[in-house]
Scaffold this active site. Structure first.
Site, PDB file in Angstrom:
ATOM      1  CB  THR A  86      -5.750 -16.721  36.773  1.00  0.00           C
ATOM      2  OG1 THR A  86      -5.512 -17.738  35.838  1.00  0.00           O
ATOM      3  CG2 THR A  86      -4.737 -15.626  36.635  1.00  0.00           C
ATOM      4  CG  HIS A  88      -2.728 -12.261  38.645  1.00  0.00           C
ATOM      5  ND1 HIS A  88      -2.539 -13.600  38.869  1.00  0.00           N
ATOM      6  CD2 HIS A  88      -1.745 -11.896  37.783  1.00  0.00           C
ATOM      7  CE1 HIS A  88      -1.485 -14.019  38.189  1.00  0.00           C
ATOM      8  NE2 HIS A  88      -0.995 -13.003  37.512  1.00  0.00           N
TER       9      HIS A  88
END
Ligand code: INI
Length: 164
Positions: A86, A88
């Site tokens: 991920t 973010h």
């Protein structure tokens, strides 16, 4: 007959719970859901409703909505954010944590943080197994404890005001 958790003083037989579970990393979140169900079953919960959301970022709004109904003594939010997968990561994990905290404080309903924010899949697997360290199991136990303590605060407050 009393369950093991009830014998330890942890009973949920008068409590209702909502579980909000996110689908991202569903192979892990399904395990968190099983852990939460196991704890609630062991404590004899009187009712459990499960609602699904797309990802951890969506947990706060659905948890807020469930808490606002006042149908539930606690809401258990389950999700998994994996840093390695991920970009973010920080945004998703931090906003989930902040949003769940805000929703709980604004409604007065315990909303438990059963969100794994981990570095990699091994860490996620380690916290979603069959043991009592399953993060869903732990969040559900904390939900029962919070529902119990808030009920206790209510009843002690009622006793002291009627004693006047
Ligand atoms: N949501 C998660 O719950 N876990 C993740 O690891 C993840 N990754 O990897 O991006 C994730 N993203 C989706 C996010 O929660 C929202 O659903 C999406 O941004 C739409 O608002």
């Amino acid at each position: 007959m009393k369950t093991d958790l009830e014998n330890k003083g942890l009973s949920a037989d008068s409590f209702r719970f909502a579980i909000i579970v996110s689908r991202w990393n569903s192979h892990i979140t399904s395990q968190l859901l099983s852990g939460a169900h196991r704890a609630l079953r062991e404590a004899n919960a009187s009712g459990v409703d499960v609602f699904e959301v797309p990802g951890a970022f969506e947990l706060p709004l659905a948890s807020l909505k469930a808490a606002q109904t006042k149908k539930y003594d606690a809401v258990i939010a389950l999700g998994t954010v994996i840093r390695g997968e991920t970009v973010h990561f920080d945004l998703v994990a931090e906003n989930a944590a902040r949003g769940l905290t805000d929703a709980s404080l604004n409604t007065g309903v315990p909303i438990l943080f059963g969100v794994l924010a981990v570095e990699n899949i091994d860490q996620a697997n380690a916290r979603s197994g069959d043991g009592d360290d399953n993060a869903g199991y732990m969040a559900a136990i904390s939900a029962i404890e919070m529902a119990t303590v808030l009920t206790e605060i209510d009843s002690r407050t009622a006793r002291s005001s009627s004693a006047k």
